[in-house]
Design a protein around this motif. Sequence first.
Motif, PDB file in Angstrom:
ATOM      1  N   VAL A 140      21.130 -34.020  30.715  1.00 31.37           N
ATOM      2  CA  VAL A 140      21.677 -35.351  30.521  1.00 31.37           C
ATOM      3  C   VAL A 140      22.614 -35.646  31.664  1.00 31.37           C
ATOM      4  O   VAL A 140      22.911 -36.969  32.267  1.00 31.37           O
ATOM      5  N   GLY A 141      22.854 -34.634  32.496  1.00 27.47           N
ATOM      6  CA  GLY A 141      23.575 -35.104  33.853  1.00 27.47           C
ATOM      7  C   GLY A 141      22.759 -35.350  34.917  1.00 27.47           C
ATOM      8  O   GLY A 141      22.837 -36.316  35.824  1.00 27.47           O
ATOM      9  N   LEU A 142      21.649 -34.871  34.912  1.00 23.76           N
ATOM     10  CA  LEU A 142      20.335 -35.382  35.978  1.00 23.76           C
ATOM     11  C   LEU A 142      19.966 -36.821  35.530  1.00 23.76           C
ATOM     12  O   LEU A 142      19.862 -37.743  36.385  1.00 23.76           O
ATOM     13  N   LEU A 143      20.282 -37.103  34.047  1.00 23.87           N
ATOM     14  CA  LEU A 143      19.831 -38.458  33.791  1.00 23.87           C
ATOM     15  C   LEU A 143      20.797 -39.541  34.101  1.00 23.87           C
ATOM     16  O   LEU A 143      20.429 -40.530  34.676  1.00 23.87           O
ATOM     17  N   PRO A 198      21.606 -29.358  17.229  1.00 25.20           N
ATOM     18  CA  PRO A 198      22.486 -29.312  18.483  1.00 25.20           C
ATOM     19  C   PRO A 198      22.439 -30.756  19.219  1.00 25.20           C
ATOM     20  O   PRO A 198      21.587 -31.437  19.024  1.00 25.20           O
ATOM     21  N   PHE A 199      23.742 -31.101  19.728  1.00 23.72           N
ATOM     22  CA  PHE A 199      23.576 -32.369  20.450  1.00 23.72           C
ATOM     23  C   PHE A 199      24.384 -32.258  21.651  1.00 23.72           C
ATOM     24  O   PHE A 199      25.248 -31.383  22.046  1.00 23.72           O
ATOM     25  N   VAL A 200      24.152 -32.980  22.813  1.00 30.08           N
ATOM     26  CA  VAL A 200      25.034 -33.044  23.766  1.00 30.08           C
ATOM     27  C   VAL A 200      25.218 -34.455  24.144  1.00 30.08           C
ATOM     28  O   VAL A 200      24.588 -35.465  23.829  1.00 30.08           O
ATOM     29  N   ALA A 251      30.618 -29.567  14.537  1.00 33.97           N
ATOM     30  CA  ALA A 251      31.591 -28.966  15.795  1.00 33.97           C
ATOM     31  C   ALA A 251      31.256 -29.601  16.945  1.00 33.97           C
ATOM     32  O   ALA A 251      29.839 -29.628  17.463  1.00 33.97           O
ATOM     33  N   SER A 252      32.328 -29.882  17.991  1.00 29.43           N
ATOM     34  CA  SER A 252      31.966 -30.060  19.325  1.00 29.43           C
ATOM     35  C   SER A 252      32.749 -29.480  20.325  1.00 29.43           C
ATOM     36  O   SER A 252      33.798 -29.131  19.905  1.00 29.43           O
ATOM     37  N   TRP A 253      32.206 -29.219  21.389  1.00 33.36           N
ATOM     38  CA  TRP A 253      33.203 -28.401  22.472  1.00 33.36           C
ATOM     39  C   TRP A 253      33.011 -29.094  23.732  1.00 33.36           C
ATOM     40  O   TRP A 253      32.008 -29.316  24.303  1.00 33.36           O
ATOM     41  N   LEU A 254      34.472 -29.338  24.289  1.00 33.08           N
ATOM     42  CA  LEU A 254      34.245 -29.833  25.732  1.00 33.08           C
ATOM     43  C   LEU A 254      34.454 -29.007  26.859  1.00 33.08           C
ATOM     44  O   LEU A 254      35.213 -27.986  26.810  1.00 33.08           O
ATOM     45  N   TRP A 255      33.489 -29.205  27.629  1.00 33.06           N
ATOM     46  CA  TRP A 255      33.462 -28.125  29.033  1.00 33.06           C
ATOM     47  C   TRP A 255      34.542 -28.560  29.979  1.00 33.06           C
ATOM     48  O   TRP A 255      34.610 -29.566  30.358  1.00 33.06           O
ATOM     49  N   SER A 256      35.102 -27.565  30.499  1.00 34.29           N
ATOM     50  CA  SER A 256      35.813 -27.444  31.661  1.00 34.29           C
ATOM     51  C   SER A 256      35.295 -26.913  32.938  1.00 34.29           C
ATOM     52  O   SER A 256      35.642 -26.915  33.963  1.00 34.29           O
ATOM     53  N   GLY A 257      34.411 -25.859  32.581  1.00 33.53           N
ATOM     54  CA  GLY A 257      33.386 -25.363  33.622  1.00 33.53           C
ATOM     55  C   GLY A 257      32.083 -24.987  33.072  1.00 33.53           C
ATOM     56  O   GLY A 257      31.543 -25.644  31.948  1.00 33.53           O
ATOM     57  N   THR A 258      31.441 -24.627  34.210  1.00 34.55           N
ATOM     58  CA  THR A 258      29.862 -24.577  33.996  1.00 34.55           C
ATOM     59  C   THR A 258      29.455 -23.228  33.600  1.00 34.55           C
ATOM     60  O   THR A 258      29.704 -22.224  34.504  1.00 34.55           O
ATOM     61  N   PRO A 259      29.091 -22.672  32.479  1.00 32.43           N
ATOM     62  CA  PRO A 259      28.756 -21.399  31.905  1.00 32.43           C
ATOM     63  C   PRO A 259      27.705 -20.687  33.028  1.00 32.43           C
ATOM     64  O   PRO A 259      26.511 -21.490  33.434  1.00 32.43           O
ATOM     65  N   LEU A 282      31.752 -33.995  29.703  1.00 37.15           N
ATOM     66  CA  LEU A 282      30.442 -33.181  28.928  1.00 37.15           C
ATOM     67  C   LEU A 282      30.862 -32.395  27.561  1.00 37.15           C
ATOM     68  O   LEU A 282      31.697 -31.621  27.642  1.00 37.15           O
ATOM     69  N   VAL A 283      30.278 -32.768  26.593  1.00 39.46           N
ATOM     70  CA  VAL A 283      30.390 -32.387  25.264  1.00 39.46           C
ATOM     71  C   VAL A 283      29.083 -31.883  24.786  1.00 39.46           C
ATOM     72  O   VAL A 283      28.177 -32.577  24.575  1.00 39.46           O
ATOM     73  N   SER A 284      29.275 -30.571  24.147  1.00 42.21           N
ATOM     74  CA  SER A 284      28.194 -29.884  23.455  1.00 42.21           C
ATOM     75  C   SER A 284      28.509 -29.654  21.925  1.00 42.21           C
ATOM     76  O   SER A 284      29.878 -29.734  21.631  1.00 42.21           O
TER      77      SER A 284
END
Length: 279
Positions: A78-81, A126-128, A181-189, A139-141
Amino acid sequence: MPLIRNSYGKGRVRIMRVKRDNARHEVRELSVQAMLTGDFDAAYTEGDNSKVIATDSIKNIVNIVARDHVGAENEDFVGLLASHFLDRYAHVDGVEITAAETRWRRIEVDGAGHDHSFVLDGNGKPFVKLEATRQDRRLVSGITGFTFLKTTESGWENYWFDEATTLKPTPDRLFATAMDASWLWSGTPASYAGANATVIDEALKVFATTYSPGVQNTLYLIGEAVLAAVPEIAEITIACPNKHYLPIDLSPFGRGFDGQVFTPTDEPHGQIECTIARG
């Protein structure tokens, strides 16, 4: 009359990406919605379509980026898009992309997952979701409808009683839910897929191994465990509707309730939600 806000795009763009660069194939099936904001007011107020990117073109771009990045994890895809739209079209100010996954798991043959044969995995979707502008990205997953239950180690007692209260307290009840459930990213795993799997593993571990005095407490403990296990997550929002299983009264037939026979019902249901963030 002023036009306050507008956006448009293409929804339900369904794509199956198959990574087949070696004998062990990987599949990722998505339903994508891509919504654009920017200099499109004239299309609404004047009927001037000169800056409008056709929704059919948006669909084609989703397919093109999917073909160019068949192996990208969903969060990366989704980032590339989003970058494709923002880099290609100067009059696009923002992009909101939601991609919901239909999951497939490998068919087990003699105890091992097959290289290129799969069966539909029906538990949870799952969704992003990415909100991107030229200044920042959010970005939320997450996952919807992830269903689990336990038959004991759950109760509901010591709640508010008044004239409207008819529910009987119990220290031992069946606990079932279909979690969103949804989780907000603050960094890249190191791996989104690995980190997302850790979220589910931690949720199930808390659910299975701790006594639940109420759904509220269980959600909080899950959130704490997820944030401790995945440092790249800034916050997690969890919603768990009760999937009620009501004891069946068999006393007219000379049989007492022994915690073995229930009537499943999910309407109406309790809806419990919370967000847990780092301090």
